[in-house]
Design an enzyme around this catalytic site. Structure first.
Site, PDB file in Angstrom:
ATOM      1  N   GLU A   1      26.361 -35.407  -3.175  1.00 28.65           N
ATOM      2  CA  GLU A   1      25.804 -35.455  -4.529  1.00 28.65           C
ATOM      3  C   GLU A   1      25.210 -36.837  -4.830  1.00 28.65           C
ATOM      4  OE1 GLU A   1      27.352 -34.538  -9.094  1.00 28.65           O
ATOM      5  OE2 GLU A   1      28.760 -35.351  -7.614  1.00 28.65           O
TER       6      GLU A   1
ATOM      7  N   LYS B   1      23.899 -27.976 -11.090  1.00 23.77           N
ATOM      8  CA  LYS B   1      25.311 -28.191 -11.388  1.00 23.77           C
ATOM      9  C   LYS B   1      25.653 -27.538 -12.724  1.00 23.77           C
ATOM     10  CE  LYS B   1      28.699 -32.003 -11.379  1.00 23.77           C
ATOM     11  NZ  LYS B   1      28.843 -33.472 -11.240  1.00 23.77           N
TER      12      LYS B   1
ATOM     13  N   CYS C   1      30.615 -30.961  -6.856  1.00 19.69           N
ATOM     14  CA  CYS C   1      31.637 -31.883  -7.352  1.00 19.69           C
ATOM     15  C   CYS C   1      32.516 -31.269  -8.452  1.00 19.69           C
ATOM     16  CB  CYS C   1      30.958 -33.178  -7.819  1.00 19.69           C
ATOM     17  SG  CYS C   1      32.050 -34.628  -7.908  1.00 19.69           S
TER      18      CYS C   1
END
Length: 286
Positions: free
Chosen positions: A44, A119, A153
Site C-alpha cells: 500500500e 480501499k 490494510c
C-alpha cells in the site's frame, strides 16, 4: 493446483524522478521472475515515493500530486505484467475520481487487462490528513489460477468483508499494507491470521519499509511480508508459509496449494467455513 506468489517489502527512499521509481519496481519484478513467480504483490502507498521528488525547494509534494502520475504508473505496471507473464498487484496508488481521492489497489493481468479495488475502510489519518474517500462495493477477480480478492490494510480488520469475498469464491486475499509502527503492523498481521482461520483461505500481505524524510506521514514505516495459511495439519503450525525479515528490503516467495483448502473445508480438524451458524447470524448471500 498450485500457484507461486511473492510479496515485496518495498524500500521507500528518496528519488529525483519517475525513472527512479520505475527502475526500483522493475528490479523487484525481474527478481520475482527469477523465482518463477506467478502473482506478485507490492505494498500500500508505495507510490508515495513519487512525492519525494519534491517541489524544487526541498519539500515533498502533497498527496494531491499523486494522481498526476497515474498514467505513468498504469503504463509501467501494464508493461511489466505483459513482459513478465505475471499477475501483479501494484500495491495501491491514489487516484482522483470526480474531484475525490481514492486509495486504490490495481491488478495487472499479463494480457494487458487492468482491474481495481478502492480501499473500503479509511483510517483517521487518511481522512484527516489526506482527505481520502471510501470505496464503494467489493469485487473478486477471476484469473487463470483461480479467484482472488484485494483488500487493503485496514480493510482486513473487518471480518464481514472477508466473509463476503470468500462467499463470492475467493481463495486468496492479497492485502497490501502500510503501517508506521509496531502497533499498526500487528493489528494488520493478527487480523490476517484471523481471516485465514475464519474463512479457510490464504492471505498474502506486505508493507512498506524505509523512510521518506521529506514526505509527511511517510517518515516512518514498519513492515514485513508474510504468506499465511489456515491453522490445520496440512499447513505449518503457526500458519506461516513464509515471512520476511522485519524492515528488510527483500522478496518473500511460497507456493499455495489450492486443493488443500478444499480438503480442510470438508475434513479439517475444524471446518469453520462450513460450520458458520447462518441460523444465528446472516450469511452474506442472505
Amino acid at each position: 493446483m498450485k500457484i507461486r506468489v511473492s510479496a515485496v517489502q518495498y524500500q521507500l527512499r528518496k528519488i529525483s524522478g519517475f525513472d527512479g521509481f520505475a527502475r526500483q519496481v522493475e528490479h523487484y519484478v525481474k527478481l520475482a521472475g527469477e523465482y518463477g513467480t506467478e502473482f506478485l504483490l507490492f505494498p500500500e502507498f508505495m507510490t508515495t515515493q513519487l512525492l519525494s521528488i519534491g517541489d524544487g525547494q526541498g519539500e515533498g509534494l502533497p498527496i494531491t500530486a499523486l494522481p498526476s502520475f497515474t498514467e505513468e504508473y498504469l503504463g509501467l505496471f501494464r508493461r511489466l505484467a505483459g513482459t513478465s507473464g505475471m499477475h501483479i498487484i501494484g500495491g495501491t496508488h491514489v487516484v482522483e475520481r470526480e474531484g475525490k481521492l481514492y486509495n486504490t489497489a490495481f491488478l495487472f493481468y499479463p494480457d494487458g487487462r487492468v482491474e481495481e479495488q478502492a480501499k473500503l475502510h479509511i483510517t483517521p489519518t487518511e481522512v484527516n490528513e489526506w482527505n481520502m474517500n471510501k470505496g464503494d462495493g467489493i469485487r473478486v477477480f477471476d484469473t487463470t489460477k483461480g479467484r482472488i480478492a484485494m483488500l487493503t490494510c485496514y480493510d482486513i480488520e473487518f471480518p464481514e468483508i472477508v466473509r463476503m469475498v470468500r462467499a463470492m469464491g475467493a481463495d486468496v486475499v492479497f492485502c497490501p499494507s502500510c503501517t508506521d509502527d509496531r502497533h499498526g503492523f500487528h493489528r494488520v498481521r493478527y487480523s490476517c491470521h484471523a481471516r485465514t482461520i475464519e474463512n479457510q483461505i490464504y492471505v498474502v500481505t506486505t508493507g512498506t519499509v524505509g523512510a521518506l524524510e521529506n514526505v509527511d506521514f511517510m517518515r516512518a514505516n514498519y513492515g514485513q511480508a508474510a504468506i499465511l495459511t489456515p491453522n490445520d495439519i496440512p499447513f505449518p503450525p503457526r500458519g506461516v508459509l513464509a515471512e520476511g525479515e522485519v524492515n528488510g528490503d527483500m522478496l518473500v516467495t511460497a507456493d499455495l496449494d489450492l486443493e488443500l483448502l478444499g480438503e480442510v473445508r470438508q475434513r479439517g480438524s475444524v471446518t469453520t467455513w462450513r460450520d458458520r451458524r447462518t441460523d444465528l447470524y446472516p450469511d452474506w448471500k442472505a
